[in-house]
Design a protein around this motif. Structure first.
Motif, PDB file in Angstrom:
ATOM      1  N   PRO B 106      20.931  54.121 -11.237  1.00  0.00           N
ATOM      2  CA  PRO B 106      21.747  55.333 -11.388  1.00  0.00           C
ATOM      3  C   PRO B 106      21.973  55.726 -12.844  1.00  0.00           C
ATOM      4  O   PRO B 106      22.128  56.902 -13.153  1.00  0.00           O
ATOM      5  CB  PRO B 106      23.075  54.941 -10.713  1.00  0.00           C
TER       6      PRO B 106
ATOM      7  N   SER C 109      26.727  63.853 -11.428  1.00  0.00           N
ATOM      8  CA  SER C 109      27.738  63.528 -10.431  1.00  0.00           C
ATOM      9  C   SER C 109      28.063  64.776  -9.630  1.00  0.00           C
ATOM     10  O   SER C 109      27.823  65.896 -10.081  1.00  0.00           O
ATOM     11  CB  SER C 109      29.004  63.005 -11.113  1.00  0.00           C
ATOM     12  N   GLU C 110      28.611  64.576  -8.428  1.00  0.00           N
ATOM     13  CA  GLU C 110      28.944  65.685  -7.527  1.00  0.00           C
ATOM     14  C   GLU C 110      30.416  65.633  -7.161  1.00  0.00           C
ATOM     15  O   GLU C 110      30.964  64.568  -6.915  1.00  0.00           O
ATOM     16  CB  GLU C 110      28.098  65.561  -6.250  1.00  0.00           C
ATOM     17  N   LEU C 111      31.054  66.817  -7.138  1.00  0.00           N
ATOM     18  CA  LEU C 111      32.439  66.926  -6.689  1.00  0.00           C
ATOM     19  C   LEU C 111      32.447  67.910  -5.522  1.00  0.00           C
ATOM     20  O   LEU C 111      32.043  69.073  -5.678  1.00  0.00           O
ATOM     21  CB  LEU C 111      33.334  67.392  -7.836  1.00  0.00           C
ATOM     22  N   PRO C 144      29.728  59.509  -7.676  1.00  0.00           N
ATOM     23  CA  PRO C 144      29.235  59.196  -9.026  1.00  0.00           C
ATOM     24  C   PRO C 144      27.713  59.357  -9.158  1.00  0.00           C
ATOM     25  O   PRO C 144      26.969  59.119  -8.201  1.00  0.00           O
ATOM     26  CB  PRO C 144      29.645  57.728  -9.219  1.00  0.00           C
ATOM     27  N   GLN C 145      27.294  59.727 -10.360  1.00  0.00           N
ATOM     28  CA  GLN C 145      25.888  60.036 -10.629  1.00  0.00           C
ATOM     29  C   GLN C 145      24.912  58.985 -10.106  1.00  0.00           C
ATOM     30  O   GLN C 145      25.080  57.785 -10.325  1.00  0.00           O
ATOM     31  CB  GLN C 145      25.699  60.199 -12.136  1.00  0.00           C
ATOM     32  N   PHE C 165      28.386  70.135  -9.713  1.00  0.00           N
ATOM     33  CA  PHE C 165      27.638  69.036 -10.316  1.00  0.00           C
ATOM     34  C   PHE C 165      27.848  69.029 -11.823  1.00  0.00           C
ATOM     35  O   PHE C 165      28.083  70.078 -12.427  1.00  0.00           O
ATOM     36  CB  PHE C 165      26.144  69.197 -10.021  1.00  0.00           C
ATOM     37  N   SER C 166      27.724  67.834 -12.432  1.00  0.00           N
ATOM     38  CA  SER C 166      27.919  67.696 -13.881  1.00  0.00           C
ATOM     39  C   SER C 166      26.636  68.005 -14.655  1.00  0.00           C
ATOM     40  O   SER C 166      26.485  67.565 -15.798  1.00  0.00           O
ATOM     41  CB  SER C 166      28.373  66.272 -14.194  1.00  0.00           C
TER      42      SER C 166
ATOM     43  N   ASP E  24      28.797  51.761 -12.383  1.00  0.00           N
ATOM     44  CA  ASP E  24      28.522  52.911 -11.516  1.00  0.00           C
ATOM     45  C   ASP E  24      29.562  53.999 -11.723  1.00  0.00           C
ATOM     46  O   ASP E  24      29.289  55.181 -11.515  1.00  0.00           O
ATOM     47  CB  ASP E  24      28.619  52.509 -10.037  1.00  0.00           C
ATOM     48  N   PHE E  25      30.785  53.579 -12.005  1.00  0.00           N
ATOM     49  CA  PHE E  25      31.904  54.518 -12.139  1.00  0.00           C
ATOM     50  C   PHE E  25      32.970  53.838 -12.986  1.00  0.00           C
ATOM     51  O   PHE E  25      32.885  52.631 -13.273  1.00  0.00           O
ATOM     52  CB  PHE E  25      32.468  54.905 -10.761  1.00  0.00           C
ATOM     53  N   LEU E  85      32.882  60.827 -15.457  1.00  0.00           N
ATOM     54  CA  LEU E  85      31.772  61.403 -14.681  1.00  0.00           C
ATOM     55  C   LEU E  85      31.385  62.818 -15.112  1.00  0.00           C
ATOM     56  O   LEU E  85      30.494  63.424 -14.526  1.00  0.00           O
ATOM     57  CB  LEU E  85      32.103  61.384 -13.183  1.00  0.00           C
ATOM     58  N   GLY E  86      32.054  63.366 -16.116  1.00  0.00           N
ATOM     59  CA  GLY E  86      31.632  64.675 -16.624  1.00  0.00           C
ATOM     60  C   GLY E  86      31.923  65.833 -15.698  1.00  0.00           C
ATOM     61  O   GLY E  86      31.254  66.874 -15.780  1.00  0.00           O
ATOM     62  N   ILE E  87      32.913  65.680 -14.801  1.00  0.00           N
ATOM     63  CA  ILE E  87      33.240  66.774 -13.889  1.00  0.00           C
ATOM     64  C   ILE E  87      34.692  66.668 -13.446  1.00  0.00           C
ATOM     65  O   ILE E  87      35.273  65.577 -13.444  1.00  0.00           O
ATOM     66  CB  ILE E  87      32.278  66.781 -12.674  1.00  0.00           C
ATOM     67  N   PHE E 165      34.796  72.044 -13.652  1.00  0.00           N
ATOM     68  CA  PHE E 165      34.625  71.959 -15.101  1.00  0.00           C
ATOM     69  C   PHE E 165      33.594  70.901 -15.453  1.00  0.00           C
ATOM     70  O   PHE E 165      33.422  69.935 -14.706  1.00  0.00           O
ATOM     71  CB  PHE E 165      35.962  71.594 -15.765  1.00  0.00           C
ATOM     72  N   SER E 166      32.950  71.059 -16.598  1.00  0.00           N
ATOM     73  CA  SER E 166      31.928  70.107 -17.041  1.00  0.00           C
ATOM     74  C   SER E 166      32.533  68.922 -17.796  1.00  0.00           C
ATOM     75  O   SER E 166      31.836  68.257 -18.560  1.00  0.00           O
ATOM     76  CB  SER E 166      30.926  70.826 -17.948  1.00  0.00           C
TER      77      SER E 166
END
Lengths: 212, 212, 212, 212, 212, 212
Positions: B106, C109-111, C144-145, C165-166, E24-25, E85-87, E165-166
């Protein structure tokens, strides 16, 4: 077909689904402009597995030179598939007594793994502390980005290492070659910025081809 | 002394010059808090060359298991010196017929160099294209970040590879183990999200230890 | 005028002030070369508000397919304004019983935010721990990514989610389609790297269109 | 009050709104652990404008030393407010004939602006090309990350420059001090990796305090 | 068991395999130090699915205020799972006539999706060009990092938007509140830097609670 | 010659060694496409030291304007050598009473060093706290990325500052000009999003040239 369906759904609103897919990777196309992040990408349709493989490490580099050593790089310029992926590699060959002189990689950190022989390797920190060790086959060492480091074959036979870098184009600046091998680098300046004697500078320029 | 003078000038306005020097590197101290960028740093005064060297690659990993393969990682958790440097490595051992099953990292891209034997390796892109090749000793291949990939020993003897990653902690998620080796992962969900038959899922859970 | 004056002062030493201003954003121009950081930028003079807006989320995607689900992406390939901004989005539609199969996003990553219905969503960590939950309207979950995850409509009616997504191009790799929908992916390899039975692999290739 | 209302709405779901606000900046607290991204942050409540200001550039550094030069850094270690912000600065003072010897900044690029006098500055690229120029008051020059560079006062009076860096902790490795000022750095190794004569190495160790 | 075997092989050389998996996170633990990259990580053993889910978007925020609007954030401070996680995300509620005043997010770009009603949204570029549009349900708009932007409910009923947001901590700086709601911000300075009249400044300070 | 030998070894497997070397830097070529990471790179063969030097700071900017101030930028658009290097600079000139109005830099943090006179500078945090100070010659202050800040000459004579940024193209958005100097920005919208009176808005549009 579900595959088709998915790709259709996924890219139905764009005329260039192939371009979208390239975001997985960006194989270097040196005929296109280069940017701060690396080379431009080949069109995905023309990418093949050959772009992701490199065959230059099979045979030893030519160590018939005054340092008795050779560097075979697999950077983005030689290995297009690593472009944009934050990694690259090289093979080091050191004949008995061979040396990779003092150098830095401006663009990345280096991780070395000895695959044959015995190498003395080290780096110097900003705090002027020398960290060095003798590495046997299977030993690994990491050299933090931008710090001066070196490798010396201290064994009786050939030494070989596989090194990797945290950048597809880490760069390689060999200190003595930068000083004594550059064109039009006035000796008076070299002496001022290194404290070396004039005779020493001129002697090494003679060996390494520097002028000025 | 000029050295002292320089360090004095350089850090005269701070009471913690040693901390400033650590910025060259950040050797992992697992007893301190971890953050998104990695482990906290050891105090520079206690850093030694041992933090920058790793000796786990000398001997083959134990391949006496059902995949006839072993992974020996040198990630930040095992090799503190790579923390924060954007690179790590691992040794792969594959006995005859050995397989590193379908997996992803990942957190980073992977660059593999075969040092012994013959390995069939490949990855699948987001566009569902398979890129695979048979790699001989000295051949290298790169696997872009986050994509499914695999390695298979297709030679008669053992195969060994040195792999490096573009992250000090790339992670390793082995797809069949994630599916069939996790605890409390209801088979009904696995079947819905993979299209696999109930019998197949239960059979592999039996082999890989999954429950739920 | 002060405005003019400022812009004049600001860009008086360059012939291309418009280019300088584009640094606020980089709207994708797919006709120009693509690089590791994304698409090249449209000339600012031709950028309009339409480049920063996207209208594909108004209506439900077509869920008349075997997964009873649809993904409508607003990635850089569909939504040029997000290029270079580290963000993108998509709409998920799941009919009753609909499923977004096991998948990863190699690049981000996805929210997820549920805007209608009831979705069971989860991801698996590198440590083979399953984190999953049933989400009602208004609930959010982050994935998480690079980790395997899935979404299932567990309600009686349709379910809709807005996901972000980031990355402007996070990618989407659906595990069963990568395995059973790719062209020329030999079943013998699939079986070795997944532990699946030959019959199971061939059955799913028949459903998902894979060959080889 | 709207302010209060906003802050309440914004942070009502967390017990540590102050921590959330610190995301604007991360003033260095050297008493807490350091990580790869820099120092830990002071609690916002104890941050004052003094953390964002630095007063060390008012007076000239002490140039009564063999290089007739002084470096006054405002890195994160001296200027806590720059921690995490990707920037820092320093003042250079060069008496007549003063020299900042050959050096690199492992962690960042440098931008120099001459504010007094006349400085000859240059850097060497990985391709062994020297780029150098004589800079008068008001002239600026940039030195790309990790490359060897130098500054020499070539005027009749004092020279002063304000330099900035693309990192809060760019580091400073002065090549001759790294070689001839480090402790326990065997001369035999220095000679092998630099091609310098034994006499030259020992002479400079005597001047710069190196041992081993 | 293969799972165990793998984890054993993977982490056999480290005493803290759990820490390795956290890569991972990095779920935020606000009781530990914060750094430039975000909050420190919770120990993986104490992480649960609740850390990756957020339930604050179910109900409308309270719009009984002078802007007739509410912002419900799910930033790292409210939603620990997004740390690193950038988001992140937020819910916007605007009653009829409601306004999110002129603001910026210092740390990231914003992507807005209207889920109910009709919103007029816009941003201003560094080149002083206004990009604005009226968005209906299902329309999306992106606001590039750091640029001034706003949202206004121009419909007859309530308007709701999900924004992402990023960055996990994008920040929110509302221009009129920064100017007229801050403590000890002398009106004479506000007037100099905004060209506003004294009466206007004092009137708005009265409304927004500013002093000084 | 060793130099030649090294370069040969280093680039023997590529037809474009010059391109590989450019990875040290990426001098902006505004005639080529621009990407999210900046301008495309000039061919290394045509790069000269002039690309790495900038001469616009010698003389004061023209402060004969209503703010009695001038900004002379050395961003990538004016100073091609900084492209891709994460740094740039500018000269500020403020006549007595001069002001750099409220503004942000969307793309980077700013570090200011006063080289002449006396400047009152400050910024406002997301938590609506004002951090401001009066800076004398030699004082420095840092302004975190994206936050509103300002500079005022509070001395009797001219004031000059050298500022640097953590980006080659930080951008500059001057709040009152964005509001009152933009074209086609309806006053009704400005009033809604700023709480300003109609008369005040129209008065400043008259001064700053805004329309709509």
């Amino acid at each position: 077909m579900l595959t088709i369906l998915f790709l259709f759904l996924l890219f139905s609103s764009t005329p260039f689904s192939a371009n979208a897919a390239v975001q997985d990777f960006c194989v270097a196309d040196p005929t296109l402009p280069e940017g701060p992040a690396g080379y431009s990408c080949k069109k995905p349709a023309s990418v093949t597995v050959k772009d992701f493989t490199f065959s230059g490490f099979e045979k030893a580099g030519n160590t018939s030179n005054i340092i008795k050593a050779a560097v075979t790089p697999a950077f983005a310029a030689q290995f297009p598939g690593v472009n944009g992926l934050g990694i690259s590699a090289a093979r080091l060959d050191l004949a008995p007594g061979g040396v990779i002189p003092l150098h830095t990689h401006p663009g990345g950190s280096e991780l070395l793994v000895v695959t044959e022989g015995c190498i003395q390797a080290g780096f110097i920190s900003s705090a002027n502390t020398l960290y060095y060790e003798i590495l046997a086959e299977g030993d690994a060492m990491v050299f933090p980005q931008g710090l001066l480091h070196f490798q010396i074959n201290v064994g009786d036979g050939n030494a070989v290492a596989i090194v990797s870098f945290s950048s597809p184009s880490p760069g390689l600046q060999i200190t003595p070659i930068a000083l004594f091998g550059s064109k039009n680098f006035p000796s008076s300046i070299i002496e001022k910025i290194t404290f070396l004697d004039d005779a020493q500078v001129k002697k090494l320029k003679g060996v390494l081809g520097g002028t000025g």
